[in-house]
Design a protein around this motif. Structure first.
Motif, PDB file in Angstrom:
ATOM      1  N   ASN A   1      40.767  37.669  52.332  1.00 17.38           N
ATOM      2  CA  ASN A   1      40.159  38.583  52.737  1.00 17.38           C
ATOM      3  C   ASN A   1      40.259  38.422  54.335  1.00 17.38           C
ATOM      4  OD1 ASN A   1      38.115  40.746  53.339  1.00 17.38           O
ATOM      5  ND2 ASN A   1      35.783  39.781  52.782  1.00 17.38           N
ATOM      6  N   PRO A   2      41.042  39.669  54.200  1.00 17.19           N
ATOM      7  CA  PRO A   2      40.868  40.198  55.790  1.00 17.19           C
ATOM      8  C   PRO A   2      39.942  40.830  56.880  1.00 17.19           C
ATOM      9  CG  PRO A   2      42.489  41.174  54.524  1.00 17.19           C
ATOM     10  CD  PRO A   2      41.533  40.888  53.952  1.00 17.19           C
ATOM     11  N   LEU A   3      39.042  41.230  55.708  1.00 16.26           N
ATOM     12  CA  LEU A   3      38.156  42.037  56.599  1.00 16.26           C
ATOM     13  C   LEU A   3      37.227  41.413  56.614  1.00 16.26           C
ATOM     14  CD1 LEU A   3      37.690  44.810  53.992  1.00 16.26           C
ATOM     15  CD2 LEU A   3      38.724  45.058  55.902  1.00 16.26           C
ATOM     16  N   ASN A   4      35.996  41.655  57.942  1.00 15.90           N
ATOM     17  CA  ASN A   4      34.884  41.104  58.847  1.00 15.90           C
ATOM     18  C   ASN A   4      33.891  41.706  57.834  1.00 15.90           C
ATOM     19  OD1 ASN A   4      36.141  40.334  60.911  1.00 15.90           O
ATOM     20  ND2 ASN A   4      36.263  42.160  61.969  1.00 15.90           N
ATOM     21  N   GLN A   5      33.294  41.323  56.419  1.00 20.38           N
ATOM     22  CA  GLN A   5      32.837  41.383  55.563  1.00 20.38           C
ATOM     23  C   GLN A   5      32.918  41.285  54.334  1.00 20.38           C
ATOM     24  OE1 GLN A   5      32.578  45.862  55.687  1.00 20.38           O
ATOM     25  NE2 GLN A   5      34.282  46.419  55.593  1.00 20.38           N
ATOM     26  N   ARG A   6      32.230  40.847  53.390  1.00 19.81           N
ATOM     27  CA  ARG A   6      31.995  40.237  52.214  1.00 19.81           C
ATOM     28  C   ARG A   6      32.336  41.124  51.186  1.00 19.81           C
ATOM     29  NH1 ARG A   6      26.839  37.901  49.226  1.00 19.81           N
ATOM     30  NH2 ARG A   6      26.868  40.415  49.316  1.00 19.81           N
ATOM     31  N   LEU A   7      33.761  40.464  50.557  1.00 21.45           N
ATOM     32  CA  LEU A   7      33.748  41.444  49.274  1.00 21.45           C
ATOM     33  C   LEU A   7      33.620  40.676  47.926  1.00 21.45           C
ATOM     34  CD1 LEU A   7      37.694  42.274  50.263  1.00 21.45           C
ATOM     35  CD2 LEU A   7      35.699  43.297  50.021  1.00 21.45           C
ATOM     36  N   LYS A   8      33.346  41.161  46.766  1.00 21.86           N
ATOM     37  CA  LYS A   8      32.864  41.185  45.769  1.00 21.86           C
ATOM     38  C   LYS A   8      34.340  41.356  44.667  1.00 21.86           C
ATOM     39  CE  LYS A   8      28.047  40.902  45.622  1.00 21.86           C
ATOM     40  NZ  LYS A   8      26.728  41.591  45.229  1.00 21.86           N
ATOM     41  N   VAL A   9      34.902  40.359  44.380  1.00 19.80           N
ATOM     42  CA  VAL A   9      36.004  40.641  43.349  1.00 19.80           C
ATOM     43  C   VAL A   9      35.881  40.908  41.812  1.00 19.80           C
ATOM     44  CG1 VAL A   9      38.341  39.683  42.501  1.00 19.80           C
ATOM     45  CG2 VAL A   9      37.457  39.186  44.190  1.00 19.80           C
ATOM     46  N   THR A  10      35.745  42.430  41.289  1.00 22.04           N
ATOM     47  CA  THR A  10      35.180  42.495  40.170  1.00 22.04           C
ATOM     48  C   THR A  10      36.280  42.268  38.858  1.00 22.04           C
ATOM     49  OG1 THR A  10      36.031  45.429  40.630  1.00 22.04           O
ATOM     50  CG2 THR A  10      33.462  43.815  40.314  1.00 22.04           C
ATOM     51  N   ALA A  11      37.725  42.145  39.774  1.00 17.43           N
ATOM     52  CA  ALA A  11      38.766  42.471  38.308  1.00 17.43           C
ATOM     53  C   ALA A  11      40.044  42.055  39.190  1.00 17.43           C
ATOM     54  CB  ALA A  11      39.071  43.700  37.563  1.00 17.43           C
ATOM     55  N   VAL A  12      41.185  41.068  38.051  1.00 14.98           N
ATOM     56  CA  VAL A  12      42.390  40.181  38.378  1.00 14.98           C
ATOM     57  C   VAL A  12      43.264  40.570  37.466  1.00 14.98           C
ATOM     58  CG1 VAL A  12      43.637  38.534  39.579  1.00 14.98           C
ATOM     59  CG2 VAL A  12      41.037  38.986  39.970  1.00 14.98           C
ATOM     60  N   THR A  13      44.443  41.158  37.383  1.00 13.88           N
ATOM     61  CA  THR A  13      44.716  40.965  36.255  1.00 13.88           C
ATOM     62  C   THR A  13      46.822  40.676  36.322  1.00 13.88           C
ATOM     63  OG1 THR A  13      45.261  43.605  36.586  1.00 13.88           O
ATOM     64  CG2 THR A  13      43.806  43.093  35.767  1.00 13.88           C
ATOM     65  N   VAL A  14      47.130  39.844  35.658  1.00 12.47           N
ATOM     66  CA  VAL A  14      48.448  39.213  36.069  1.00 12.47           C
ATOM     67  C   VAL A  14      49.443  40.822  34.876  1.00 12.47           C
ATOM     68  CG1 VAL A  14      50.174  37.504  35.691  1.00 12.47           C
ATOM     69  CG2 VAL A  14      47.679  37.553  36.082  1.00 12.47           C
ATOM     70  N   THR A  15      50.589  41.132  35.708  1.00 13.83           N
ATOM     71  CA  THR A  15      51.780  41.596  35.309  1.00 13.83           C
ATOM     72  C   THR A  15      52.813  40.913  34.920  1.00 13.83           C
ATOM     73  OG1 THR A  15      50.503  43.599  36.146  1.00 13.83           O
ATOM     74  CG2 THR A  15      52.876  43.888  34.801  1.00 13.83           C
ATOM     75  N   THR A  16      53.337  40.356  33.942  1.00 12.65           N
ATOM     76  CA  THR A  16      55.127  39.527  34.251  1.00 12.65           C
ATOM     77  C   THR A  16      55.728  40.687  34.435  1.00 12.65           C
ATOM     78  OG1 THR A  16      53.489  38.725  32.434  1.00 12.65           O
ATOM     79  CG2 THR A  16      56.217  38.363  32.621  1.00 12.65           C
ATOM     80  N   GLY A  17      57.144  39.945  34.995  1.00 13.47           N
ATOM     81  CA  GLY A  17      58.301  40.911  35.580  1.00 13.47           C
ATOM     82  C   GLY A  17      59.335  40.246  34.732  1.00 13.47           C
ATOM     83  N   LYS A  18      60.789  40.893  35.026  1.00 16.61           N
ATOM     84  CA  LYS A  18      61.524  40.368  33.962  1.00 16.61           C
ATOM     85  C   LYS A  18      62.150  39.050  34.927  1.00 16.61           C
ATOM     86  CE  LYS A  18      66.170  42.055  32.487  1.00 16.61           C
ATOM     87  NZ  LYS A  18      67.062  43.186  32.625  1.00 16.61           N
ATOM     88  N   PRO A  19      62.653  37.957  33.921  1.00 18.30           N
ATOM     89  CA  PRO A  19      63.186  36.731  33.925  1.00 18.30           C
ATOM     90  C   PRO A  19      64.608  37.007  34.333  1.00 18.30           C
ATOM     91  CG  PRO A  19      61.502  37.117  31.663  1.00 18.30           C
ATOM     92  CD  PRO A  19      61.544  38.037  32.176  1.00 18.30           C
ATOM     93  N   PRO A  20      64.930  36.440  35.626  1.00 18.37           N
ATOM     94  CA  PRO A  20      66.312  36.600  35.766  1.00 18.37           C
ATOM     95  C   PRO A  20      66.824  35.834  34.742  1.00 18.37           C
ATOM     96  CG  PRO A  20      65.185  34.963  37.222  1.00 18.37           C
ATOM     97  CD  PRO A  20      63.585  35.323  36.115  1.00 18.37           C
ATOM     98  N   ALA A  21      66.713  35.283  33.811  1.00 16.82           N
ATOM     99  CA  ALA A  21      67.762  34.363  33.092  1.00 16.82           C
ATOM    100  C   ALA A  21      68.153  35.433  31.782  1.00 16.82           C
ATOM    101  CB  ALA A  21      66.647  32.891  32.765  1.00 16.82           C
ATOM    102  N   SER A  22      69.237  35.482  31.567  1.00 19.29           N
ATOM    103  CA  SER A  22      69.554  36.235  30.255  1.00 19.29           C
ATOM    104  C   SER A  22      68.953  35.627  29.097  1.00 19.29           C
ATOM    105  CB  SER A  22      70.481  36.342  29.798  1.00 19.29           C
ATOM    106  OG  SER A  22      71.535  37.388  29.109  1.00 19.29           O
ATOM    107  N   GLY A  23      68.670  36.825  28.009  1.00 18.06           N
ATOM    108  CA  GLY A  23      68.034  36.284  26.976  1.00 18.06           C
ATOM    109  C   GLY A  23      66.172  35.155  27.059  1.00 18.06           C
ATOM    110  N   CYS A  24      65.642  35.433  27.842  1.00 15.76           N
ATOM    111  CA  CYS A  24      64.363  35.147  27.944  1.00 15.76           C
ATOM    112  C   CYS A  24      63.535  36.764  28.182  1.00 15.76           C
ATOM    113  CB  CYS A  24      63.758  34.322  29.549  1.00 15.76           C
ATOM    114  SG  CYS A  24      62.416  33.714  30.231  1.00 15.76           S
ATOM    115  N   LYS A  25      62.430  36.124  27.606  1.00 14.84           N
ATOM    116  CA  LYS A  25      61.648  37.810  27.721  1.00 14.84           C
ATOM    117  C   LYS A  25      60.377  38.254  28.232  1.00 14.84           C
ATOM    118  CE  LYS A  25      64.577  39.696  23.463  1.00 14.84           C
ATOM    119  NZ  LYS A  25      64.125  40.082  22.328  1.00 14.84           N
ATOM    120  N   LYS A  26      60.021  39.219  28.851  1.00 14.72           N
ATOM    121  CA  LYS A  26      58.456  39.205  29.125  1.00 14.72           C
ATOM    122  C   LYS A  26      57.547  38.768  28.412  1.00 14.72           C
ATOM    123  CE  LYS A  26      58.652  44.128  31.015  1.00 14.72           C
ATOM    124  NZ  LYS A  26      57.828  44.839  32.033  1.00 14.72           N
TER     125      LYS A  26
END
Length: 86
Positions: free
Chosen positions: A1-26
């Protein structure tokens, strides 16, 4: 938290990117997410502080598909968090 005040995290999501290896699917990579609810309280982050969210990332085991292309490759992940002041 770069701020000088408290934060409440309400959600975190993960998105998968394209793997660099040919034949490996996200689409083979599954990740959990976090969403605050009545049962799960928001994660409080102190001013100028840090917090940890435990998420799981795994490669789905497809018995009928050869997934060797994913061995020893790095799969890019993008995390997105939503927070509010408080």
């Amino acid at each position: 938290n770069p701020l000088n005040q408290r934060l409440k995290v309400t959600a975190v999501t993960v998105t998968t990117g394209k793997p660099p290896a040919s034949g490996c699917k996200k689409s083979w990579v599954k990740a959990t997410s976090f969403k605050a609810s009545k049962k799960k309280k928001p994660i409080v982050v102190k001013p100028r502080g840090k917090a940890t969210v435990m998420l799981s990332v795994q490669l789905t085991n497809l018995r009928s598909v050869n997934q060797d292309a994913c061995k020893s490759t790095r799969i890019p992940l993008k995390l997105n968090a939503i927070a509010r002041q408080g």
